[in-house]
Design a protein around this motif. Structure first.
Motif, PDB file in Angstrom:
ATOM      1  N   PRO A 140      -3.345   3.774  10.965  1.00 30.45           N
ATOM      2  CA  PRO A 140      -4.706   3.786  11.594  1.00 30.45           C
ATOM      3  C   PRO A 140      -4.743   2.366  12.590  1.00 30.45           C
TER       4      PRO A 140
ATOM      5  N   VAL B 287      -3.779  -1.709  12.260  1.00 32.84           N
ATOM      6  CA  VAL B 287      -2.848  -1.857  11.443  1.00 32.84           C
ATOM      7  C   VAL B 287      -1.220  -1.905  12.128  1.00 32.84           C
TER       8      VAL B 287
ATOM      9  N   ILE C 128      -2.720  -6.370   9.072  1.00 35.28           N
ATOM     10  CA  ILE C 128      -4.112  -5.897   9.660  1.00 35.28           C
ATOM     11  C   ILE C 128      -4.850  -6.766  10.531  1.00 35.28           C
TER      12      ILE C 128
ATOM     13  N   ILE D  14      -7.193  -8.403   0.875  1.00 34.94           N
ATOM     14  CA  ILE D  14      -6.153  -8.878   1.736  1.00 34.94           C
ATOM     15  C   ILE D  14      -6.473 -10.212   2.276  1.00 34.94           C
TER      16      ILE D  14
ATOM     17  N   GLU E 220      -2.617  -0.194  -8.772  1.00 39.39           N
ATOM     18  CA  GLU E 220      -3.918  -0.071  -8.830  1.00 39.39           C
ATOM     19  C   GLU E 220      -4.402   0.243  -7.245  1.00 39.39           C
ATOM     20  N   SER E 221      -5.763   0.449  -7.167  1.00 33.41           N
ATOM     21  CA  SER E 221      -6.128   0.997  -5.603  1.00 33.41           C
ATOM     22  C   SER E 221      -6.229  -0.415  -4.937  1.00 33.41           C
ATOM     23  N   GLY E 222      -5.721  -0.559  -3.675  1.00 32.30           N
ATOM     24  CA  GLY E 222      -5.839  -1.574  -2.864  1.00 32.30           C
ATOM     25  C   GLY E 222      -4.545  -2.348  -2.822  1.00 32.30           C
ATOM     26  N   CYS E 223      -3.390  -1.823  -3.502  1.00 33.20           N
ATOM     27  CA  CYS E 223      -2.426  -2.502  -3.603  1.00 33.20           C
ATOM     28  C   CYS E 223      -1.250  -2.527  -2.190  1.00 33.20           C
ATOM     29  N   GLY E 224      -1.750  -1.398  -1.465  1.00 29.33           N
ATOM     30  CA  GLY E 224      -0.767  -1.107  -0.294  1.00 29.33           C
ATOM     31  C   GLY E 224      -0.063   0.029  -0.293  1.00 29.33           C
ATOM     32  N   LYS E 225      -0.269   1.137  -1.156  1.00 25.27           N
ATOM     33  CA  LYS E 225       0.607   2.147  -1.432  1.00 25.27           C
ATOM     34  C   LYS E 225       0.142   2.946  -0.184  1.00 25.27           C
ATOM     35  N   THR E 226      -1.023   3.366   0.049  1.00 26.24           N
ATOM     36  CA  THR E 226      -1.238   4.147   1.323  1.00 26.24           C
ATOM     37  C   THR E 226      -0.548   3.705   2.621  1.00 26.24           C
ATOM     38  N   LEU E 227      -0.904   2.374   2.790  1.00 30.36           N
ATOM     39  CA  LEU E 227      -0.426   1.724   4.116  1.00 30.36           C
ATOM     40  C   LEU E 227       1.274   2.026   4.294  1.00 30.36           C
TER      41      LEU E 227
HETATM   42  N1  LIG Z   1      -7.581   0.498   8.172  1.00 29.16           N
HETATM   43  C1  LIG Z   1      -7.833  -0.660   7.446  1.00 29.16           C
HETATM   44  N2  LIG Z   1      -8.505  -1.694   7.898  1.00 29.16           N
HETATM   45  C2  LIG Z   1      -8.776  -2.721   7.177  1.00 29.16           C
HETATM   46  N3  LIG Z   1      -8.164  -2.826   5.892  1.00 29.16           N
HETATM   47  C3  LIG Z   1      -7.437  -1.834   5.375  1.00 29.16           C
HETATM   48  C4  LIG Z   1      -7.221  -0.832   6.246  1.00 29.16           C
HETATM   49  N4  LIG Z   1      -6.549   0.071   5.361  1.00 29.16           N
HETATM   50  C5  LIG Z   1      -6.130  -0.456   4.330  1.00 29.16           C
HETATM   51  N5  LIG Z   1      -6.785  -1.839   4.300  1.00 29.16           N
HETATM   52  C6  LIG Z   1      -6.596  -2.945   3.366  1.00 29.16           C
HETATM   53  O1  LIG Z   1      -5.230  -2.831   2.854  1.00 29.16           O
HETATM   54  C7  LIG Z   1      -4.989  -3.009   1.604  1.00 29.16           C
HETATM   55  C8  LIG Z   1      -4.189  -1.925   0.970  1.00 29.16           C
HETATM   56  O2  LIG Z   1      -4.684  -0.448   1.224  1.00 29.16           O
HETATM   57  P1  LIG Z   1      -4.182   0.910   0.867  1.00 29.16           P
HETATM   58  O3  LIG Z   1      -2.759   0.880   1.525  1.00 29.16           O
HETATM   59  O4  LIG Z   1      -4.912   1.703   1.183  1.00 29.16           O
HETATM   60  O5  LIG Z   1      -3.976   0.661  -0.606  1.00 29.16           O
HETATM   61  P2  LIG Z   1      -3.857   1.630  -1.900  1.00 29.16           P
HETATM   62  O6  LIG Z   1      -3.419   2.814  -1.137  1.00 29.16           O
HETATM   63  O7  LIG Z   1      -2.738   1.073  -2.675  1.00 29.16           O
HETATM   64  O8  LIG Z   1      -5.202   2.004  -2.652  1.00 29.16           O
HETATM   65  C9  LIG Z   1      -6.379  -2.892   0.873  1.00 29.16           C
HETATM   66  O9  LIG Z   1      -6.872  -4.157   0.952  1.00 29.16           O
HETATM   67  C10 LIG Z   1      -7.142  -2.297   1.930  1.00 29.16           C
HETATM   68  O10 LIG Z   1      -8.728  -2.709   1.731  1.00 29.16           O
END
Ligand SMILES: Nc1ncnc2c1ncn2[C@@H]1O[C@H](COP(=O)(O)OP(=O)(O)O)[C@@H](O)[C@H]1O
Ligand SMILES: [Mg+2]
Length: 350
Positions: free
Chosen positions: A58, A61, A13, A294, A41-48
């Motif tokens: 997005p 990223v 990012i 991060i 847990e939330s914030g581990c990078g699953k969604t990315l």
């Molecule tokens: N668009 C973004 N801009 C800045 N930081 C991001 C963005 N998307 C995710 N992050 C950061 O990247 C890390 C992983 O996010 P994410 O993949 O959403 O985690 P999860 O889905 O496991 O909760 C987190 O620290 C989050 O804050």
């Protein structure tokens, strides 16, 4: 060959002229027709990780390294259906936008946590389902309508025609998510990525959504990458799972092995914290602390990012502790596809 092979995928990012690593060199496969859970847990990078597969990350990223090979011709029995579609394995990361558009929705589709945000509020449900079919070459309006009504029936709606003519605001959140699953499934994708698809819904509705996804997997043969921070859901639903912590996959393997003999202290913490239904969403009772941001993951490099929270490290001798703080553990192969990254494997840890 697997349906999807991801090797050394890294995602960063951009923040004030620096690139912060959010996903760090992860590797995993998804076989045709299987359901793989991605937990953490939330914030581990699953969604990315999920968004990187259909290239929907997005702005700011970026994928900074790795390979992602997708083989649309592989069937659930592991054979290639060569000649059937004429597709050879593709390197997703080198596709242009036009080629990606052909794959999205057709071969790889995705559903998100908030179904309402994915549906257009101004367009009737039926038209939104038919639109997906049109995007992928079904231009006959009658054929598209028949397929949309058929899908609404498969989704379990008692009155498909009524839903076909409804607008999203006339449906509940659970009904909208069922429609989204229909839109994701109607082109019979090889891979469906479901990012916390039931998290925002009531528990009774969550079960319906999981049942529907299982049905899509069984009847359409779609592999599913099922993402959830809630291990109790992953446990019921997935045959194999991946555990992610601070941008790394720390353990992966067949579900029964990970639940009966978890090798990583983080996985043990997640399992030990599986909440009873009424406690969902609480912090991990047995592992204090939080997932690092991060920015702070960078501070801990090159050590194991879990070290500051690790219950095993507290019991270890100083030499072992030093190891955890100065290097990231290599992958230990525990057999039968069970892999974990922890220096303490084999040590008496708890
Ligand atoms: N668009 C973004 N801009 C800045 N930081 C991001 C963005 N998307 C995710 N992050 C950061 O990247 C890390 C992983 O996010 P994410 O993949 O959403 O985690 P999860 O889905 O496991 O909760 C987190 O620290 C989050 O804050
Ligand atoms: Mg997420």
């Amino acid at each position: 060959m697997a349906l999807l092979e991801i090797r050394n995928l890294s995602i960063a990012i951009k923040q004030n002229d620096t690139m912060l690593t959010a996903v760090n060199g992860i590797s995993f496969n998804i076989e045709a027709g299987e359901i793989v859970g991605l937990a953490g847990e939330s914030g581990c990078g699953k969604t990315l990780t999920a968004l990187s597969i259909p290239h929907l990350l997005p702005e700011a990223v970026e994928i900074t390294g790795g390979r992602m090979t997708f083989n649309a011709d592989i069937s659930p029995n592991g054979n290639t259906q060569s000649g059937k579609t004429g597709n050879s394995p593709v390197e997703i990361l080198s596709l242009d936008e036009e080629a990606l558009c052909r794959i999205r929705g057709k071969d790889i589709s995705m559903i998100f946590q908030e179904p309402r945000q994915s549906l257009n509020p101004l367009i009737r449900i039926g038209a939104q389902i038919a639109e997906t079919l049109e995007l992928h070459g079904i231009n006959d309006k009658k054929e598209a309508k028949a397929a949309a009504l058929d899908m609404l029936e498969k989704l379990g709606f008692a009155d498909p025609t009524k839903i076909y003519h409804a607008y999203p605001h006339q449906l509940s959140g659970g009904m909208c998510q069922r429609v989204m699953i229909g839109i994701a499934a109607i082109c019979r994708p090889k891979l469906l990525i479901a990012d916390e698809p039931a998290t925002a819904l009531d528990t009774a509705i969550q079960d319906q959504i999981l049942e529907l996804l299982a049905h899509i997997n069984r009847d359409f043969g779609a592999a599913i990458l099922f993402i959830s921070h809630d291990l109790s859901v992953v446990r019921r639903f997935c045959t194999r799972f991946l555990v992610m912590y601070a941008g790394r996959i720390v353990e992966q393997g067949p579900a029964e092995l990970l639940f009966t003999s978890p090798a990583h202290p983080y996985t043990r913490g997640l399992i030990g914290a599986i909440p009873r239904r009424e406690q969902r969403g609480r912090a991990l009772a047995n592992i204090p602390g939080r997932v690092p941001s991060i920015e702070s993951i960078e501070d801990q490099l090159p050590g194991c990012p879990f070290a500051p929270r690790c219950p095993a490290i507290r019991c270890a001798d100083s030499q072992a502790r030093n190891c955890c703080l100065t290097a990231f553990p290599p992958e230990t192969d525990l057999g039968k596809g069970h892999l974990a990254r922890c220096f303490m494997i084999g040590a008496a840890n708890g």
